[in-house]
Design a protein around this motif. Structure first.
Motif, short mmCIF file in Angstrom:
data_model
loop_
_atom_site.label_atom_id
_atom_site.label_comp_id
_atom_site.label_asym_id
_atom_site.label_seq_id
_atom_site.Cartn_x
_atom_site.Cartn_y
_atom_site.Cartn_z
N TRP A 266 31.83 33.98 45.28
CA TRP A 266 32.14 32.85 44.39
C TRP A 266 33.65 32.65 44.32
CZ3 TRP A 266 28.52 29.59 42.62
CH2 TRP A 266 27.20 30.03 42.53
N GLY A 267 34.07 31.37 44.10
CA GLY A 267 35.48 31.06 43.96
C GLY A 267 35.87 30.86 42.51
N ALA A 268 37.16 30.93 42.25
CA ALA A 268 37.69 30.73 40.90
C ALA A 268 39.00 29.96 40.99
CB ALA A 268 37.92 32.07 40.19
N ALA A 269 39.26 29.15 39.97
CA ALA A 269 40.54 28.44 39.83
C ALA A 269 41.25 29.03 38.61
CB ALA A 269 40.32 26.95 39.65
N VAL A 270 42.38 29.67 38.84
CA VAL A 270 43.10 30.39 37.79
C VAL A 270 44.26 29.53 37.29
CG1 VAL A 270 44.40 32.49 37.26
CG2 VAL A 270 42.48 32.58 38.85
N ASP A 271 44.44 29.53 35.99
CA ASP A 271 45.54 28.79 35.37
C ASP A 271 46.87 29.22 36.01
OD1 ASP A 271 46.51 27.08 32.97
OD2 ASP A 271 47.69 28.92 32.83
N ALA A 272 47.72 28.23 36.34
CA ALA A 272 48.95 28.53 37.07
C ALA A 272 49.88 29.44 36.28
CB ALA A 272 49.66 27.22 37.41
N ALA A 273 49.97 29.25 34.97
CA ALA A 273 50.82 30.11 34.16
C ALA A 273 50.31 31.55 34.16
CB ALA A 273 50.91 29.58 32.73
N LEU A 274 49.00 31.71 34.06
CA LEU A 274 48.41 33.04 34.11
C LEU A 274 48.63 33.69 35.47
CD1 LEU A 274 46.61 35.28 32.87
CD2 LEU A 274 44.63 34.00 33.73
N ALA A 275 48.49 32.90 36.54
CA ALA A 275 48.70 33.44 37.89
C ALA A 275 50.13 33.92 38.08
CB ALA A 275 48.35 32.37 38.92
N THR A 276 51.08 33.16 37.55
CA THR A 276 52.48 33.59 37.64
C THR A 276 52.70 34.89 36.88
OG1 THR A 276 53.18 31.28 37.83
CG2 THR A 276 54.86 32.88 37.18
N ARG A 277 52.08 35.00 35.71
CA ARG A 277 52.24 36.20 34.90
C ARG A 277 51.66 37.43 35.59
NH1 ARG A 277 49.05 35.31 29.93
NH2 ARG A 277 50.29 33.40 29.96
N LEU A 278 50.53 37.25 36.28
CA LEU A 278 49.85 38.38 36.91
C LEU A 278 50.21 38.55 38.38
CD1 LEU A 278 46.26 37.99 35.38
CD2 LEU A 278 48.12 39.47 34.60
N THR B 234 38.79 19.52 46.02
CA THR B 234 37.86 19.19 44.94
C THR B 234 37.49 20.46 44.18
OG1 THR B 234 35.90 19.47 46.33
CG2 THR B 234 36.95 17.29 46.30
N LEU B 235 37.21 20.28 42.91
CA LEU B 235 36.86 21.43 42.08
C LEU B 235 35.54 22.04 42.52
CD1 LEU B 235 37.78 23.09 39.64
CD2 LEU B 235 36.48 21.51 38.17
N ALA B 236 34.60 21.21 42.92
CA ALA B 236 33.28 21.73 43.34
C ALA B 236 33.41 22.63 44.56
CB ALA B 236 32.34 20.57 43.62
N ASP B 237 34.20 22.22 45.56
CA ASP B 237 34.38 23.05 46.76
C ASP B 237 35.14 24.33 46.43
OD1 ASP B 237 33.09 21.16 48.26
OD2 ASP B 237 34.93 20.19 48.96
N THR B 238 36.09 24.25 45.51
CA THR B 238 36.88 25.41 45.16
C THR B 238 36.03 26.49 44.49
OG1 THR B 238 38.87 24.05 44.89
CG2 THR B 238 38.88 26.21 43.83
N LEU B 239 35.09 26.07 43.63
CA LEU B 239 34.30 27.03 42.87
C LEU B 239 32.99 27.41 43.55
CD1 LEU B 239 34.72 25.49 39.28
CD2 LEU B 239 36.23 27.06 40.51
N ALA B 240 32.66 26.77 44.65
CA ALA B 240 31.36 27.00 45.29
C ALA B 240 31.28 28.40 45.90
CB ALA B 240 31.12 25.94 46.37
N GLN B 241 30.04 28.83 46.14
CA GLN B 241 29.81 30.14 46.76
C GLN B 241 29.88 30.01 48.27
OE1 GLN B 241 25.93 31.85 46.05
NE2 GLN B 241 26.75 33.93 46.06
#
Length: 470
Positions: free
Chosen positions: A135-147, A123-130
């Motif tokens: 704190w957590g973050a959800a990174v765009d998959a294309a950006l994650a591949t690039r970095l 769930t998004l709430a569990d992913t971003l919770a402290q």
């Protein structure tokens, strides 16, 4: 008619190999028309089907500051509200590398339509919770591949260090400009405030999206009437959908005009191919005329051959274009939250087939008229040196078919202005080329008898004035 059809088919099977250029030109042109139209129709229908997911709600209120409590209470009483705070900033890695991103805060109601697909799933709430002060973050998959990011890595945004807990595989309201602009990074609202980036002079956008059962335009009008002095921009789903349809119509018209240009340029190949084919069959045509086959039936015989070949070549081009459109739509589906709709491919393919047949007729009729203008007696004496001309009836038929083709083009393009501009540009170009040809002939006529010119050049200038010179 059955006799002519059988004779046309047998003759086409025996000598139709010489028309391979005819087939190649039609297949290429029709496939591009079908591919452009099919891709536009596929994406347009899919976006219209999923427009609320892309927009993020039925109504959006965007403001540079948080909305007043009374305005927020009014909105919550008339629908489900999700607040997204958005700003552009830099993401920094432990190795010192930095990247421009679109930082988005997501509340418990986000997204109002659809769902965010994460990897690993959760769930998004569990992913971003402290958790444990982090704190957590959800990174765009294309950006994650690039970095080169993966879940568990640390990133710095502003004054805050966050843990990448998941990659965002699909985000319903992901910006269409994200791939060449700033890719989104999702965080909780508390994490965004902890970055220290939200300050009095920061360029922050507050998006309040509403999901309501009321008509979107009516809800928007009521909100504006209730808070006329509010410093906010209110847009409805219907407004954004209309604007999206307008932009897609312009893009689709451009794609289809590329295909039409290729098809019409290929029409020159059709004309040359049919003319060469009929030139080699003048004796056979003269024999049929000498045996009593009238010009009307002889023309029907040749038109049946052209029509059969045009339908087969256009059908092959339409199927090829459908495949290209499906491949393009599949690529688009990897970037956009759209669903592939196979039924959207058939109307553009059938339309491209009709355009292929009409184009074949428009460019074949002049060659057919010239072939039928030769008398059998002259042919049996020898065709060398005999001038061919296009009868007036063939010219009128060609003009009628060409006019119908252009009218259908203007009527079927998503944006009629593109079609009218295309027709006007084509007519202007043909006029310029005709004036250039006439000018060359006049210059050649004046220079031809100049005694100071060498004989080969005089002969070349004389050749430019031949009425049937290519």
């Amino acid at each position: 008619m059955p006799f002519l059809l059988d004779l046309a088919w047998r003759d086409l099977r025996a000598s139709g190999r010489r028309l391979w250029i005819f087939v190649a030109c039609l297949v290429l042109g029709v496939s591009l028309v079908a591919a452009g139209g099919g891709l536009y129709r596929q994406v347009a229908d899919a976006l219209r089907h999923d427009a609320r997911l892309i927009f993020g709600g039925d109504v959006e209120v965007e403001s540079p500051q948080p909305l007043p409590a009374d305005a927020l209470a009014w909105m919550q009483a008339r629908g489900t509200v999700s607040r997204v705070i958005e700003l552009r900033t830099m993401l920094r890695l432990e190795n010192g590398r930095a990247q421009l991103i679109e930082l988005l805060s997501a509340d418990a109601a986000y997204p109002l339509y659809g769902a965010v697909a994460l990897q690993p799933s959760g769930t998004l709430a569990d992913t971003l919770a402290q958790r444990d002060g982090q704190w957590g973050a959800a990174v765009d998959a294309a950006l994650a591949t690039r970095l080169g990011l993966k879940p568990g890595d640390r990133i710095d945004i502003g004054d805050l260090t966050l843990t990448v807990r998941a990659l965002t595989v699909r985000q319903p309201d992901r910006s269409l400009r994200a791939d060449w602009g700033a890719a989104p990074v999702l965080v909780a609202e508390g994490a965004l405030m902890a970055t220290g980036l939200v300050q009095p002079l920061s360029r922050v956008e507050h998006h309040h999206r509403v999901r309501t059962t009321e008509p979107a335009n009516a809800w928007r009008d009521q909100f504006i009437a209730a808070f006329p002095a509010l410093d906010a921009e209110t847009r409805s789903f219907d407004e954004r959908s209309d604007r999206m349809a307008e932009v897609l119509g312009q893009i689709g018209s451009g794609l289809m005009l590329i295909g039409f240009s290729a098809l019409f340029i290929g029409g020159l190949g059709v004309f040359n191919s049919v003319q060469a084919y009929l030139q080699g069959k003048l004796t056979s045509l003269a024999t049929l005329r000498a045996l009593g086959l009238r010009d009307g039936r002889l023309a029907a015989f040749v038109l049946l051959q052209i029509g059969l070949l045009a339908v087969l070549a256009s059908a092959a081009g339409a199927l090829l274009g459908m495949g290209l459109a499906l491949a393009g739509a599949q690529l688009a589906a990897d970037k956009l939250p759209v669903t592939l709709l196979l039924h959207s491919l058939w109307p553009p393919a059938l339309l491209a087939l009709v355009f292929g047949v009409l184009t074949a007729l428009a460019f074949s009729l002049p060659a057919l008229g010239r072939a039928l203008s030769v008398s059998p007696a002259a042919l049996f004496r020898g065709v060398e040196g005999q001038a061919l001309h296009t009868p007036r009836r063939a010219r009128w038929l060609t003009a009628a078919v060409a006019g119908a083709t252009l009218a259908l083009l203007v009527a079927t393009l998503p944006d009629t202005r593109f079609g009218l501009a295309f027709v006007l540009t084509t007519a202007t170009l043909l006029g310029v080329l005709d004036l250039a040809t006439r000018g060359l002939r006049r210059v050649a006529a004046r220079l031809q008898h100049n005694a100071a010119l060498p004989l080969p050049l005089q002969l070349a200038l004389a050749g430019l004035q031949q009425p049937h010179s290519p």
